[in-house]
Scaffold this motif. Structure first.
Motif, PDB file in Angstrom:
ATOM      1  N   ARG A  83       0.655  -0.981  -0.264  1.00  0.00           N
ATOM      2  CA  ARG A  83       0.137   0.073   0.299  1.00  0.00           C
ATOM      3  C   ARG A  83       1.256   0.949   0.093  1.00  0.00           C
ATOM      4  O   ARG A  83       0.059   2.082  -0.383  1.00  0.00           O
ATOM      5  CB  ARG A  83      -1.053   0.247   1.343  1.00  0.00           C
ATOM      6  N   GLU A  95     -16.534   4.771 -10.377  1.00  0.00           N
ATOM      7  CA  GLU A  95     -15.728   3.661  -9.892  1.00  0.00           C
ATOM      8  C   GLU A  95     -14.006   3.877  -9.517  1.00  0.00           C
ATOM      9  O   GLU A  95     -13.666   5.225  -9.451  1.00  0.00           O
ATOM     10  CB  GLU A  95     -15.602   3.087 -11.216  1.00  0.00           C
ATOM     11  N   TYR A 100     -10.202   1.669  -7.806  1.00  0.00           N
ATOM     12  CA  TYR A 100      -9.643   0.634  -7.049  1.00  0.00           C
ATOM     13  C   TYR A 100      -9.652   0.521  -6.098  1.00  0.00           C
ATOM     14  O   TYR A 100      -9.853   1.411  -5.546  1.00  0.00           O
ATOM     15  CB  TYR A 100      -8.058   0.835  -7.759  1.00  0.00           C
ATOM     16  N   LEU A 101      -9.374  -0.776  -5.390  1.00  0.00           N
ATOM     17  CA  LEU A 101      -9.866  -0.853  -3.936  1.00  0.00           C
ATOM     18  C   LEU A 101      -8.489  -0.415  -3.344  1.00  0.00           C
ATOM     19  O   LEU A 101      -8.905  -0.428  -2.543  1.00  0.00           O
ATOM     20  CB  LEU A 101      -9.643  -2.125  -3.654  1.00  0.00           C
ATOM     21  N   LEU A 128      -8.346   2.812  -2.175  1.00  0.00           N
ATOM     22  CA  LEU A 128      -9.503   3.271  -0.540  1.00  0.00           C
ATOM     23  C   LEU A 128      -8.738   3.276   0.924  1.00  0.00           C
ATOM     24  O   LEU A 128      -8.745   3.835   1.048  1.00  0.00           O
ATOM     25  CB  LEU A 128     -10.566   1.520  -0.297  1.00  0.00           C
ATOM     26  N   VAL A 180      -8.368  -3.733   2.496  1.00  0.00           N
ATOM     27  CA  VAL A 180      -9.556  -4.029   1.807  1.00  0.00           C
ATOM     28  C   VAL A 180      -9.074  -5.790   2.094  1.00  0.00           C
ATOM     29  O   VAL A 180      -8.410  -5.746   1.700  1.00  0.00           O
ATOM     30  CB  VAL A 180      -9.397  -3.329   0.402  1.00  0.00           C
ATOM     31  N   ASN A 201     -10.348  -9.915   2.079  1.00  0.00           N
ATOM     32  CA  ASN A 201     -11.845 -10.765   1.861  1.00  0.00           C
ATOM     33  C   ASN A 201     -11.141 -12.211   2.454  1.00  0.00           C
ATOM     34  O   ASN A 201     -10.042 -12.631   1.747  1.00  0.00           O
ATOM     35  CB  ASN A 201     -11.617 -10.952  -0.099  1.00  0.00           C
ATOM     36  N   ASP A 237     -16.173  -8.336   0.084  1.00  0.00           N
ATOM     37  CA  ASP A 237     -14.632  -7.631   0.521  1.00  0.00           C
ATOM     38  C   ASP A 237     -15.097  -6.694   2.451  1.00  0.00           C
ATOM     39  O   ASP A 237     -15.802  -6.536   2.641  1.00  0.00           O
ATOM     40  CB  ASP A 237     -14.568  -6.375  -1.064  1.00  0.00           C
ATOM     41  N   LEU A 260     -14.051  -3.640   4.743  1.00  0.00           N
ATOM     42  CA  LEU A 260     -12.364  -2.679   5.370  1.00  0.00           C
ATOM     43  C   LEU A 260     -11.980  -2.726   6.595  1.00  0.00           C
ATOM     44  O   LEU A 260     -12.880  -2.522   7.400  1.00  0.00           O
ATOM     45  CB  LEU A 260     -13.681  -1.290   4.949  1.00  0.00           C
ATOM     46  N   PHE A 303     -18.126  -4.342   3.350  1.00  0.00           N
ATOM     47  CA  PHE A 303     -17.988  -3.083   2.137  1.00  0.00           C
ATOM     48  C   PHE A 303     -19.021  -3.717   1.201  1.00  0.00           C
ATOM     49  O   PHE A 303     -19.529  -4.086   0.369  1.00  0.00           O
ATOM     50  CB  PHE A 303     -16.650  -3.315   1.735  1.00  0.00           C
TER      51      PHE A 303
END
Length: 179
Positions: A6, A101, A103-104, A107, A126, A128, A133, A135, A150
């Protein structure tokens, strides 16, 4: 400290699974909108960026899996060594998302706030785990991270330009906090 995905704005595009056969093919879970498109992004890296992987070909296997041939991997032990490796691409190499739209990965770092403006904390991941998903938010006051589904009901507003998302926790979460 090692730079994580990230911090480098890497986007997770796929994950290698088990070896497939004896000629170096490997199962691949693709997270791209069109699973077969993962081969078109060019070299992908591991999370550290230390290893690069060029997918030579991919083909579907079943509903949610691909079988891939990776440059330089020609036998089963070579494929087995890649099991579990996640494949990333720098965010700037991806096309711009369409209007409304995102991209994850975009976030990560946004402020999570309640509808009344109360700051919860920054989104740190994020996740899964198979059911959709989630958060992960680091509470401003410290302590264990908080997980929010999410979904449109729980996260009704995503405001990328303002750097925030609004969270409307499910009623049972609010009741637990009150009790």
């Amino acid at each position: 400290m090692m730079e994580c995905a990230r911090e480098k704005k890497l986007v997770l595009l796929g994950r290698f699974g088990a070896a497939h056969g004896v000629r170096g093919e490997i199962r691949l879970q693709s997270f791209t909108a069109d699973p077969l498109a993962i081969v078109s992004y060019g070299p992908l890296t591991d999370e550290s960026g230390a290893r690069a992987f060029r997918l030579l070909s991919v083909r579907p296997q079943g509903k949610d899996m691909l079988v891939a041939r990776v440059e330089g991997v020609t036998d089963r032990p070579g494929a087995e060594a890649l099991t579990g490796v996640e494949l990333y691409l720098p965010r700037e190499k991806l096309p711009a998302p369409e209007e409304d739209e995102f991209y994850l990965a975009d976030l990560i770092g946004l402020r999570a706030e309640m509808r009344d403006g109360t700051l919860i904390g920054p989104i740190v991941a994020v996740r899964n785990f198979g059911a959709g998903d989630i958060l992960e938010v680091a509470p401003e006051a410290g302590g264990e991270t908080l997980m929010f589904p999410f979904t449109k009901a729980v996260v009704p507003t995503i405001d990328l330009p303002a750097g925030r998302v609004l969270i409307a926790p499910p009623a049972e979460v609010e009741e637990d906090e009150a009790g």
